[in-house]
Design a protein around this motif. Structure first.
Motif, mmCIF file in Angstrom:
data_model
loop_
_atom_site.group_PDB
_atom_site.id
_atom_site.type_symbol
_atom_site.label_atom_id
_atom_site.label_comp_id
_atom_site.label_asym_id
_atom_site.label_seq_id
_atom_site.Cartn_x
_atom_site.Cartn_y
_atom_site.Cartn_z
ATOM 1 N N ALA A 230 -2.109 -2.057 -1.865
ATOM 2 C CA ALA A 230 -1.146 -3.104 -1.737
ATOM 3 C C ALA A 230 -0.283 -3.581 -3.341
ATOM 4 O O ALA A 230 1.491 -3.436 -3.320
ATOM 5 C CB ALA A 230 -1.572 -4.595 -1.572
ATOM 6 N N ARG A 231 -0.973 -3.353 -4.388
ATOM 7 C CA ARG A 231 0.119 -3.377 -5.382
ATOM 8 C C ARG A 231 0.572 -1.976 -5.513
ATOM 9 O O ARG A 231 1.692 -1.777 -5.903
ATOM 10 C CB ARG A 231 -1.903 -2.823 -6.655
ATOM 11 N N SER A 232 -0.044 -0.740 -5.405
ATOM 12 C CA SER A 232 0.538 0.854 -5.125
ATOM 13 C C SER A 232 2.564 0.697 -4.524
ATOM 14 O O SER A 232 2.889 0.685 -4.718
ATOM 15 C CB SER A 232 -0.282 2.060 -5.570
ATOM 16 N N SER A 233 1.448 -0.017 -3.383
ATOM 17 C CA SER A 233 3.187 -0.401 -2.045
ATOM 18 C C SER A 233 4.577 -0.660 -2.946
ATOM 19 O O SER A 233 5.320 -0.674 -2.781
ATOM 20 C CB SER A 233 2.801 -0.283 -1.021
ATOM 21 N N PRO B 191 -12.748 1.761 11.595
ATOM 22 C CA PRO B 191 -12.311 0.126 12.755
ATOM 23 C C PRO B 191 -10.681 -0.465 11.488
ATOM 24 O O PRO B 191 -10.169 -1.454 12.081
ATOM 25 C CB PRO B 191 -13.373 -0.390 12.869
ATOM 26 N N ILE B 192 -10.903 -0.654 10.575
ATOM 27 C CA ILE B 192 -9.748 -1.499 9.693
ATOM 28 C C ILE B 192 -8.600 -0.562 9.532
ATOM 29 O O ILE B 192 -8.894 0.495 8.717
ATOM 30 C CB ILE B 192 -10.713 -2.691 8.956
ATOM 31 N N ARG B 193 -7.159 -1.099 9.480
ATOM 32 C CA ARG B 193 -6.397 -0.455 8.560
ATOM 33 C C ARG B 193 -5.272 -1.624 8.598
ATOM 34 O O ARG B 193 -5.441 -2.472 9.068
ATOM 35 C CB ARG B 193 -5.168 0.598 10.246
ATOM 36 N N ILE B 194 -4.477 -1.985 7.023
ATOM 37 C CA ILE B 194 -4.159 -2.200 6.554
ATOM 38 C C ILE B 194 -2.449 -1.798 6.236
ATOM 39 O O ILE B 194 -2.325 -0.857 6.103
ATOM 40 C CB ILE B 194 -3.933 -2.841 4.826
ATOM 41 N N SER B 195 -1.709 -2.016 6.939
ATOM 42 C CA SER B 195 -0.710 -1.880 7.014
ATOM 43 C C SER B 195 1.137 -2.570 6.272
ATOM 44 O O SER B 195 0.621 -3.882 6.326
ATOM 45 C CB SER B 195 0.686 -2.342 8.183
ATOM 46 N N LEU B 196 1.359 -2.165 5.163
ATOM 47 C CA LEU B 196 2.335 -3.125 4.454
ATOM 48 C C LEU B 196 4.441 -2.809 5.041
ATOM 49 O O LEU B 196 4.198 -1.265 5.291
ATOM 50 C CB LEU B 196 2.868 -3.000 2.770
ATOM 51 N N VAL B 197 4.617 -3.388 5.442
ATOM 52 C CA VAL B 197 5.990 -3.109 6.102
ATOM 53 C C VAL B 197 7.169 -4.036 5.667
ATOM 54 O O VAL B 197 7.006 -4.750 4.614
ATOM 55 C CB VAL B 197 6.336 -3.603 7.267
ATOM 56 N N HIS B 198 8.333 -3.276 4.174
ATOM 57 C CA HIS B 198 9.249 -3.733 3.180
ATOM 58 C C HIS B 198 10.449 -3.640 4.476
ATOM 59 O O HIS B 198 10.817 -3.056 4.473
ATOM 60 C CB HIS B 198 9.121 -3.235 2.496
#
Length: 175
Positions: free
Chosen positions: A32-35, A87-94
């Motif tokens: 999250a920080r780098s994105s 089983p787990i993925r985190i996604s960030l959408v801007h």
């Protein structure tokens, strides 16, 4: 050693696959920080990191069956989920001016906020998600679900006196 693999095709949609280990929460925060920094949205980091931590922790505890072995010590499964995928993925959408943080996991059971118990060791995660995001919800997926939280990257023009419900309000989805 990192526990995540980051993917990016659209620079405003990034995803990181997380291994089912306690380090996954830290990896999600680092991701999250780098994105957010890459998008020039570092000011959102504290809120997004807290929510990402809660959503990933919930996925580890409830979706993949991590069992407590002692206080704050969980025994996580070490093998990948079915279909040879983690089983787990985190996604960030801007999509200006908003950012969505979404965590997918293999469980089809939706999150349920418990009654607030301020002396309990756990059970306040979704209350924190609700407090630190503009809105949050979940949607079933084939073979799992996705839990998401929405953040505003800019100040909105909503007057301080206007109720949130008139300005889009909160959204919840249950099964």
């Amino acid at each position: 050693m990192s526990t995540g693999t980051a993917l990016a095709v659209d620079p405003h949609v990034v995803t990181c696959t997380l291994a089912p280990r306690y380090e996954a929460v830290r990896t999600a925060r680092d991701f999250a920080r780098s994105s957010l920094q890459r998008w020039g949205l570092g000011e959102l980091f504290d809120d997004v990191a807290l929510v990402a931590s809660e959503l990933v922790t919930n996925a580890l505890r409830h979706a993949i069956g991590a069992c407590p072995t002692a206080v704050d010590d969980y025994d996580f499964p070490t093998s990948p989920a079915a279909e040879s995928r983690l089983p787990i993925r985190i996604s960030l959408v801007h999509r200006a001016p908003q950012v969505v943080c979404a965590v997918s996991d293999p469980s089809s059971i939706g999150p349920v906020a418990r009654e607030a118990d301020f002396v309990a060791e756990s059970g306040r995660g979704l209350h924190l998600v609700d407090s630190f995001s503009r809105s949050w919800g979940w949607h079933p997926l084939g073979g799992g679900k996705i839990v998401w939280a929405l953040f505003e990257a800019e100040e909105t023009s909503r007057p301080a006196s206007a109720p949130a419900a008139e300005f889009g309000g909160r959204h919840r989805r249950s099964a």
